[in-house]
Design a protein around this motif. Structure first.
Motif, PDB file in Angstrom:
ATOM      1  N   GLU A  44     -37.847 -67.051 -77.844  1.00 19.05           N
ATOM      2  CA  GLU A  44     -37.241 -66.658 -79.129  1.00 19.05           C
ATOM      3  C   GLU A  44     -37.733 -65.724 -79.802  1.00 19.05           C
ATOM      4  O   GLU A  44     -37.018 -64.845 -80.349  1.00 19.05           O
ATOM      5  CB  GLU A  44     -37.186 -68.032 -80.028  1.00 19.05           C
ATOM      6  CG  GLU A  44     -36.498 -67.769 -81.373  1.00 19.05           C
ATOM      7  CD  GLU A  44     -35.124 -67.595 -81.353  1.00 19.05           C
ATOM      8  OE1 GLU A  44     -34.555 -66.808 -82.449  1.00 19.05           O
ATOM      9  OE2 GLU A  44     -34.356 -67.718 -80.422  1.00 19.05           O
ATOM     10  N   TRP A  45     -39.175 -65.614 -79.680  1.00 19.74           N
ATOM     11  CA  TRP A  45     -39.991 -64.483 -80.275  1.00 19.74           C
ATOM     12  C   TRP A  45     -39.695 -63.200 -79.545  1.00 19.74           C
ATOM     13  O   TRP A  45     -39.437 -62.194 -80.227  1.00 19.74           O
ATOM     14  CB  TRP A  45     -41.419 -64.670 -80.476  1.00 19.74           C
ATOM     15  CG  TRP A  45     -42.128 -63.606 -80.894  1.00 19.74           C
ATOM     16  CD1 TRP A  45     -42.466 -63.561 -82.400  1.00 19.74           C
ATOM     17  CD2 TRP A  45     -42.746 -62.596 -80.447  1.00 19.74           C
ATOM     18  NE1 TRP A  45     -43.160 -62.234 -82.528  1.00 19.74           N
ATOM     19  CE2 TRP A  45     -43.398 -61.778 -81.249  1.00 19.74           C
ATOM     20  CE3 TRP A  45     -42.652 -61.943 -78.957  1.00 19.74           C
ATOM     21  CZ2 TRP A  45     -43.872 -60.521 -81.024  1.00 19.74           C
ATOM     22  CZ3 TRP A  45     -43.245 -60.800 -78.576  1.00 19.74           C
ATOM     23  CH2 TRP A  45     -43.987 -60.223 -79.684  1.00 19.74           C
TER      24      TRP A  45
ATOM     25  N   HIS B 142     -38.389 -55.248 -80.616  1.00 18.42           N
ATOM     26  CA  HIS B 142     -39.846 -55.067 -80.733  1.00 18.42           C
ATOM     27  C   HIS B 142     -39.733 -53.736 -80.332  1.00 18.42           C
ATOM     28  O   HIS B 142     -40.523 -53.410 -79.357  1.00 18.42           O
ATOM     29  CB  HIS B 142     -40.853 -55.932 -80.154  1.00 18.42           C
ATOM     30  CG  HIS B 142     -40.569 -57.406 -80.501  1.00 18.42           C
ATOM     31  ND1 HIS B 142     -41.045 -58.033 -81.674  1.00 18.42           N
ATOM     32  CD2 HIS B 142     -40.177 -58.240 -79.776  1.00 18.42           C
ATOM     33  CE1 HIS B 142     -40.621 -59.000 -81.718  1.00 18.42           C
ATOM     34  NE2 HIS B 142     -40.354 -59.396 -80.407  1.00 18.42           N
TER      35      HIS B 142
END
Length: 257
Positions: free
Chosen positions: A24-25, A240
């Motif tokens: 999830e991250w 990210h």
């Protein structure tokens, strides 16, 4: 006099990755937006499972000279379309670039491969999918230099190992993400191998892939496993941006099963 580079560690430490790392991250909510993925292969044909291609170049070698023809082109075999469809399925919003270096027999030259990687790096892509390899030692140094250039420039190279137990350049380089096939049909499955040079496993055995003409075929190969990892890399970088290849490997290792 201080040793070279020692001044780099005078800067405050910055932690870009928080622990624990979960799926999830890593990619939750991401679709690969603004991530450029180059598929260096046999080309990409129009296909519903692939969608738009942001840029294309066909590379050929004649009489020792490399020629680059930018613009739309067809897949001369089907392999590149299959890999592109896998990447698109996992990261639907990524930007795909077709770099055709293989011909109708799924073979090519070392010169074309090198030129294709250079073109992708010059185009500023974030991920290079290399579902191919070479056994030729004479290309080792040039490929190694390009792989290092990509690594330090924050471009991730995902490379499939050979389907037979043989030398696989550039998959054997530590600067790339080396991938082989494992069983399973979960597109988000990734496994870690603690005994490199092959580092990661992903689905690539008996899976349905896109094929020129708009249909699908069932195929097996390390090539398709590499495309899965390229798709995951695009998802992670979409959430990210700016991660280094080292950090990306760390994340994939953390979420592997």
């Amino acid at each position: 006099m201080r040793p070279a580079w020692s001044w780099q560690f005078d800067k405050p430490a910055v932690r870009d990755v928080t622990l624990p790392i979960t799926r999830e991250w890593a990619w939750g909510g991401s679709s690969g937006d603004d991530v450029k993925v180059a598929v260096i292969d046999s080309g990409i044909s129009a296909h519903p499972a692939v969608g738009p291609v942001a840029g294309s170049v066909a590379i050929s070698v004649a009489h020792g000279r490399v020629q680059l023809d930018e613009g739309p082109h067809d897949d001369l075999f089907g392999h590149g379309t299959a890999c592109a469809g896998i990447i698109r399925r996992i990261a639907p919003s990524c930007e795909l670039y077709s770099v055709r270096v293989l011909g109708a027999t799924l073979s090519g030259t070392g010169a074309a491969l090198l030129a294709g990687v250079r073109w992708a790096l010059d185009a500023g892509v974030d991920v290079v999918n290399l579902s191919l390899s070479t056994k030729r030692r004479e290309h080792f140094a040039a490929l190694h230099e390009l792989a290092d250039h990509a690594y330090f420039g924050n471009t991730v190279i995902v490379a499939a190992v050979n389907n037979t137990p043989a030398i696989s350049y550039p998959a054997e380089f530590s600067s790339v993400l080396s991938v082989a096939a494992c069983a399973g049909d979960d597109p988000f499955l990734v496994r870690y191998n603690p005994s490199p040079p092959v580092e990661f496993g992903a689905p690539g055995i008996g899976i349905k892939v896109a094929w020129p003409g708009g249909g699908t075929v069932t195929a097996t190969g390390n090539s398709f496993a590499a495309a899965h990892v390229s798709g995951l890399a695009a998802l992670i970088l979409g959430k990210h941006p700016g991660l280094t290849p080292f950090q990306l490997k760390t994340i994939l290792h953390a979420v592997a099963c």
